[in-house]
Design a protein around this motif. Structure first.
Motif, PDB file in Angstrom:
ATOM      1  N   MET A 213       0.851  -1.180   0.000  1.00  9.10           N
ATOM      2  CA  MET A 213       0.000   0.000   0.000  1.00  9.10           C
ATOM      3  C   MET A 213       0.897   1.244   0.000  1.00  9.10           C
ATOM      4  N   ASP A 214       0.572   2.191  -0.855  1.00  2.67           N
ATOM      5  CA  ASP A 214       1.398   3.388  -1.003  1.00  2.67           C
ATOM      6  C   ASP A 214       1.042   4.500  -0.027  1.00  2.67           C
ATOM      7  N   ARG A 215      -0.022   4.352   0.689  1.00  5.18           N
ATOM      8  CA  ARG A 215      -0.439   5.385   1.634  1.00  5.18           C
ATOM      9  C   ARG A 215      -0.751   4.720   2.963  1.00  5.18           C
ATOM     10  N   PRO A 216      -0.770   5.513   4.036  1.00  7.58           N
ATOM     11  CA  PRO A 216      -1.180   4.932   5.323  1.00  7.58           C
ATOM     12  C   PRO A 216      -2.643   4.471   5.266  1.00  7.58           C
ATOM     13  N   GLU A 217      -3.004   3.601   6.182  1.00  2.95           N
ATOM     14  CA  GLU A 217      -4.369   3.079   6.241  1.00  2.95           C
ATOM     15  C   GLU A 217      -5.360   4.199   6.541  1.00  2.95           C
ATOM     16  N   LEU A 218      -6.598   4.004   6.116  1.00  4.46           N
ATOM     17  CA  LEU A 218      -7.646   5.000   6.341  1.00  4.46           C
ATOM     18  C   LEU A 218      -7.798   5.343   7.824  1.00  4.46           C
ATOM     19  N   GLY A 219      -7.754   4.336   8.682  1.00  3.51           N
ATOM     20  CA  GLY A 219      -7.893   4.583  10.123  1.00  3.51           C
ATOM     21  C   GLY A 219      -6.842   5.559  10.628  1.00  3.51           C
ATOM     22  N   PHE A 220      -5.613   5.383  10.186  1.00  2.00           N
ATOM     23  CA  PHE A 220      -4.530   6.269  10.589  1.00  2.00           C
ATOM     24  C   PHE A 220      -4.784   7.687  10.081  1.00  2.00           C
ATOM     25  N   LEU A 221      -5.139   7.795   8.794  1.00  2.00           N
ATOM     26  CA  LEU A 221      -5.378   9.113   8.207  1.00  2.00           C
ATOM     27  C   LEU A 221      -6.570   9.812   8.861  1.00  2.00           C
ATOM     28  N   LEU A 222      -7.657   9.073   9.038  1.00  2.00           N
ATOM     29  CA  LEU A 222      -8.844   9.669   9.661  1.00  2.00           C
ATOM     30  C   LEU A 222      -8.576  10.053  11.114  1.00  2.00           C
ATOM     31  N   SER A 223      -7.806   9.260  11.810  1.00  2.00           N
ATOM     32  CA  SER A 223      -7.457   9.575  13.199  1.00  2.00           C
ATOM     33  C   SER A 223      -6.671  10.879  13.283  1.00  2.00           C
ATOM     34  N   ARG A 224      -5.704  11.049  12.396  1.00  2.00           N
ATOM     35  CA  ARG A 224      -4.924  12.309  12.389  1.00  2.00           C
ATOM     36  C   ARG A 224      -5.814  13.497  12.060  1.00  2.00           C
ATOM     37  N   LEU A 225      -6.682  13.321  11.061  1.00  2.00           N
ATOM     38  CA  LEU A 225      -7.592  14.400  10.691  1.00  2.00           C
ATOM     39  C   LEU A 225      -8.554  14.709  11.835  1.00  2.00           C
ATOM     40  N   MET A 226      -9.080  13.682  12.481  1.00  2.00           N
ATOM     41  CA  MET A 226     -10.018  13.888  13.585  1.00  2.00           C
ATOM     42  C   MET A 226      -9.349  14.624  14.735  1.00  2.00           C
ATOM     43  N   ARG A 227      -8.118  14.265  15.056  1.00  2.00           N
ATOM     44  CA  ARG A 227      -7.398  14.979  16.132  1.00  2.00           C
ATOM     45  C   ARG A 227      -7.234  16.450  15.780  1.00  2.00           C
ATOM     46  N   GLU A 228      -6.927  16.734  14.525  1.00  2.00           N
ATOM     47  CA  GLU A 228      -6.752  18.124  14.089  1.00  2.00           C
ATOM     48  C   GLU A 228      -8.078  18.886  14.158  1.00  2.00           C
ATOM     49  N   VAL A 229      -9.143  18.267  13.685  1.00  2.00           N
ATOM     50  CA  VAL A 229     -10.458  18.918  13.721  1.00  2.00           C
ATOM     51  C   VAL A 229     -10.872  19.183  15.172  1.00  2.00           C
ATOM     52  N   MET A 230     -10.706  18.206  16.029  1.00  2.00           N
ATOM     53  CA  MET A 230     -11.088  18.379  17.430  1.00  2.00           C
ATOM     54  C   MET A 230     -10.250  19.459  18.112  1.00  2.00           C
ATOM     55  N   ALA A 231      -8.974  19.511  17.796  1.00  2.34           N
ATOM     56  CA  ALA A 231      -8.118  20.556  18.380  1.00  2.34           C
ATOM     57  C   ALA A 231      -8.574  21.946  17.934  1.00  2.34           C
ATOM     58  N   ARG A 232      -9.046  22.050  16.695  1.00  2.00           N
ATOM     59  CA  ARG A 232      -9.521  23.348  16.198  1.00  2.00           C
ATOM     60  C   ARG A 232     -10.924  23.680  16.708  1.00  2.00           C
ATOM     61  N   GLU A 233     -11.732  22.655  16.990  1.00  2.00           N
ATOM     62  CA  GLU A 233     -13.077  22.888  17.520  1.00  2.00           C
ATOM     63  C   GLU A 233     -13.056  23.252  18.994  1.00  2.00           C
ATOM     64  N   LYS A 234     -12.078  22.752  19.719  1.00  2.00           N
ATOM     65  CA  LYS A 234     -12.054  22.945  21.170  1.00  2.00           C
ATOM     66  C   LYS A 234     -12.153  24.412  21.581  1.00  2.00           C
ATOM     67  N   PRO A 235     -11.364  25.330  21.018  1.00  2.00           N
ATOM     68  CA  PRO A 235     -11.500  26.732  21.433  1.00  2.00           C
ATOM     69  C   PRO A 235     -12.885  27.320  21.114  1.00  2.00           C
ATOM     70  N   ILE A 236     -13.503  26.846  20.053  1.00  2.00           N
ATOM     71  CA  ILE A 236     -14.846  27.314  19.689  1.00  2.00           C
ATOM     72  C   ILE A 236     -15.840  26.872  20.757  1.00  2.00           C
ATOM     73  N   LEU A 237     -15.765  25.600  21.118  1.00  2.00           N
ATOM     74  CA  LEU A 237     -16.676  25.077  22.136  1.00  2.00           C
ATOM     75  C   LEU A 237     -16.376  25.667  23.504  1.00  2.00           C
ATOM     76  N   ASP A 238     -15.090  25.846  23.819  1.00  2.00           N
ATOM     77  CA  ASP A 238     -14.715  26.478  25.087  1.00  2.00           C
ATOM     78  C   ASP A 238     -15.321  27.877  25.201  1.00  2.00           C
ATOM     79  N   ALA A 239     -15.269  28.630  24.105  1.00  2.00           N
ATOM     80  CA  ALA A 239     -15.817  29.992  24.109  1.00  2.00           C
ATOM     81  C   ALA A 239     -17.320  29.984  24.370  1.00  2.00           C
TER      82      ALA A 239
END
Length: 138
Positions: free
Chosen positions: A1-27
């Motif tokens: 496989m030439d790319r990482p598995e979907l689970g790995f990619l989605l996990s990284r994306l989800m962590r990034e999205v959640m990190a960006r959502e956190k200040p919005i929800l905190d506010a």
């Protein structure tokens, strides 16, 4: 496989999205699970707290804390079910709708910025694919 598995990619994306959502929800004074509850209730009232737990994927014993907090802030209300007084019907209030709308607007702006490096056709295809795979066609 030439790319990482979907689970790995989605996990990284989800962590990034959640990190960006956190200040919005905190506010807004919301936790991630509070937001999940408000989002679920925007679709329809929950005939029981157990059903709301199933809809959100939140353990029903942990959901009580979210509901207590949201109810104290006037964002949800729990009323006895007239057909079974052991059950509580959970509903979104106007204050909850306003808070949810504000978060959704800020999150939409954040998502636009996050996906800004994608060309518009790729972004549209990405969003369609995620929606289809998540089973949340609207």
């Amino acid at each position: 496989m030439d790319r990482p598995e979907l689970g790995f990619l989605l996990s990284r994306l989800m962590r990034e999205v959640m990190a960006r959502e956190k200040p919005i929800l905190d506010a807004a004074g919301l936790e991630m699970w509070d937001y999940a509850v408000l989002t679920a209730l925007a679709e329809s009232d929950a005939p029981t707290q157990a059903q709301l737990a199933a809809t959100t994927g939140r353990d029903k014993t942990r959901l009580i804390g979210n509901l207590d907090r949201l109810e104290a802030r006037g964002m949800v209300e729990r009323q006895p079910d007239p057909d079974d007084r052991r059950n509580r019907i959970v509903s979104l209030t106007r204050a909850g709708s306003r808070a949810l709308r504000g978060c959704r607007e800020a999150i939409a702006a954040m998502e636009t910025e996050l996906l800004s490096d994608l060309d518009p056709a790729d972004r549209a295809a990405f969003e369609r694919a995620l929606t289809a795979l998540a089973g949340t066609e609207r």
